[in-house]
Motif scaffolding. Sequence first.
Motif, short mmCIF file in Angstrom:
data_model
loop_
_atom_site.label_atom_id
_atom_site.label_comp_id
_atom_site.label_asym_id
_atom_site.label_seq_id
_atom_site.Cartn_x
_atom_site.Cartn_y
_atom_site.Cartn_z
N SER A 150 0.82 -1.22 0.00
CA SER A 150 0.00 0.00 0.00
C SER A 150 0.85 1.27 0.00
O SER A 150 0.37 2.35 -0.29
CB SER A 150 -0.95 0.00 1.20
N GLU A 151 2.14 1.12 0.35
CA GLU A 151 3.02 2.27 0.40
C GLU A 151 3.66 2.60 -0.95
O GLU A 151 4.33 3.61 -1.10
CB GLU A 151 4.11 2.04 1.45
N ILE A 152 3.46 1.73 -1.96
CA ILE A 152 4.04 1.98 -3.27
C ILE A 152 3.32 3.14 -3.94
O ILE A 152 2.09 3.19 -3.96
CB ILE A 152 3.95 0.72 -4.16
N ASP A 153 4.07 4.05 -4.50
CA ASP A 153 3.51 5.22 -5.18
C ASP A 153 3.28 4.84 -6.65
O ASP A 153 4.19 4.91 -7.47
CB ASP A 153 4.47 6.40 -5.07
N TYR A 154 2.04 4.42 -6.96
CA TYR A 154 1.76 3.97 -8.32
C TYR A 154 1.81 5.10 -9.33
O TYR A 154 2.04 4.87 -10.51
CB TYR A 154 0.40 3.26 -8.35
N GLU A 155 1.62 6.33 -8.90
CA GLU A 155 1.73 7.46 -9.82
C GLU A 155 3.16 7.53 -10.37
O GLU A 155 3.38 7.79 -11.54
CB GLU A 155 1.36 8.76 -9.12
N GLN A 156 4.14 7.30 -9.48
CA GLN A 156 5.53 7.29 -9.92
C GLN A 156 5.82 6.10 -10.83
O GLN A 156 6.58 6.20 -11.80
CB GLN A 156 6.46 7.26 -8.69
N VAL A 157 5.21 4.96 -10.53
CA VAL A 157 5.39 3.76 -11.36
C VAL A 157 4.95 4.03 -12.78
O VAL A 157 5.64 3.74 -13.76
CB VAL A 157 4.61 2.56 -10.78
N VAL A 185 1.75 5.89 -21.66
CA VAL A 185 0.50 5.58 -20.97
C VAL A 185 -0.41 6.81 -21.03
O VAL A 185 0.03 7.93 -20.79
CB VAL A 185 0.74 5.19 -19.49
N ILE A 186 -1.68 6.56 -21.37
CA ILE A 186 -2.69 7.62 -21.37
C ILE A 186 -3.82 7.19 -20.44
O ILE A 186 -4.26 6.05 -20.49
CB ILE A 186 -3.27 7.83 -22.79
N ILE A 187 -4.30 8.10 -19.62
CA ILE A 187 -5.48 7.84 -18.80
C ILE A 187 -6.56 8.81 -19.26
O ILE A 187 -6.33 10.02 -19.36
CB ILE A 187 -5.19 8.02 -17.30
N ILE A 207 -10.27 6.95 -10.88
CA ILE A 207 -9.64 8.22 -10.49
C ILE A 207 -10.63 8.90 -9.54
O ILE A 207 -11.62 9.48 -9.95
CB ILE A 207 -9.39 9.13 -11.71
N GLY A 208 -10.38 8.76 -8.24
CA GLY A 208 -11.35 9.24 -7.25
C GLY A 208 -12.63 8.42 -7.38
O GLY A 208 -12.61 7.19 -7.29
N ILE A 254 -10.05 4.93 -18.00
CA ILE A 254 -9.37 3.87 -18.75
C ILE A 254 -7.90 4.22 -18.86
O ILE A 254 -7.53 5.34 -19.20
CB ILE A 254 -9.98 3.70 -20.15
N GLN A 255 -7.08 3.24 -18.57
CA GLN A 255 -5.63 3.39 -18.72
C GLN A 255 -5.21 2.64 -19.98
O GLN A 255 -5.45 1.45 -20.10
CB GLN A 255 -4.92 2.84 -17.48
#
Length: 257
Positions: free
Chosen positions: A6-13, A21-23, A102-103, A108-109
């Motif tokens: 849970s501590e992994i920063d997926y935004e940085q990933v 990658v497009i969201i 997203i919130g 879609i990613q």
Amino acid sequence: MGENISEIDYEQVVEYALDPVIIHTQLKILYINNAAEKFFKAPREEVIGESPLDIFKETSRAAIETRIGSAYNQPAAVIEETIYKMDGTAVDVELYCHPVRIGDKKAIQTYIRDITARRAVESNQVELENEIYKLSSTVVPLMDKIAVLPLLGSINEERAIQILHNVPVNVQKKDIEYLIVDFSGIYRLDNIVTEYIFRITSVLSMIGVQTIVTGLRPELALTATQRGINFPSTPTMASVKDALHYIGFSYDRKEKA
């Protein structure tokens, strides 16, 4: 056992992923990563807020919109498409979409993989196979009234039918009396194709051409035998050189007679 997931920063990933990658949600781009900025050759400020459909060909957009609509609930299958960079350059890519949140919004990613190099290799392979295809129907004269038909590669049913139709015509045009059918360049024959290839010997015999088979490996000969194909009147030799010696002996014998 290491850091809590849970501590992994997926935004940085995602930001530093190698693939673009497009969201996006409701046909509006919310985010692109660093690789996507470089890929599209445009700062993200110019891309965010635009429609993801804009990168596709006009003829593809309806199908892509349908595909996007279905990807909100489950991952979509990987597809290949042509898309456009911001400078108008067309690129062949592989696309993979899956739903994200997203919130409180469904989004879609989309992952983009450039397959231009792979397509170029595939295109070269097709061109090479086409050249082999042509060569496999080419009767090559060796000397007066003697020619060789070098069979190459993997022959499918379509190629076998073409050979059966074209070779007798080419042999007659070149006034050939002896045709050496060389199998040394063949690495696969299925049962149906084997029948077509060996049928050539019968057709040529009817127009007065003596066929000599060379380079027939044991596994190919076994395939013919299993199909009940035999050609006792057709000489078989290990090589084209052996066939030429045989033909020379035949000419000597004719002259003595």
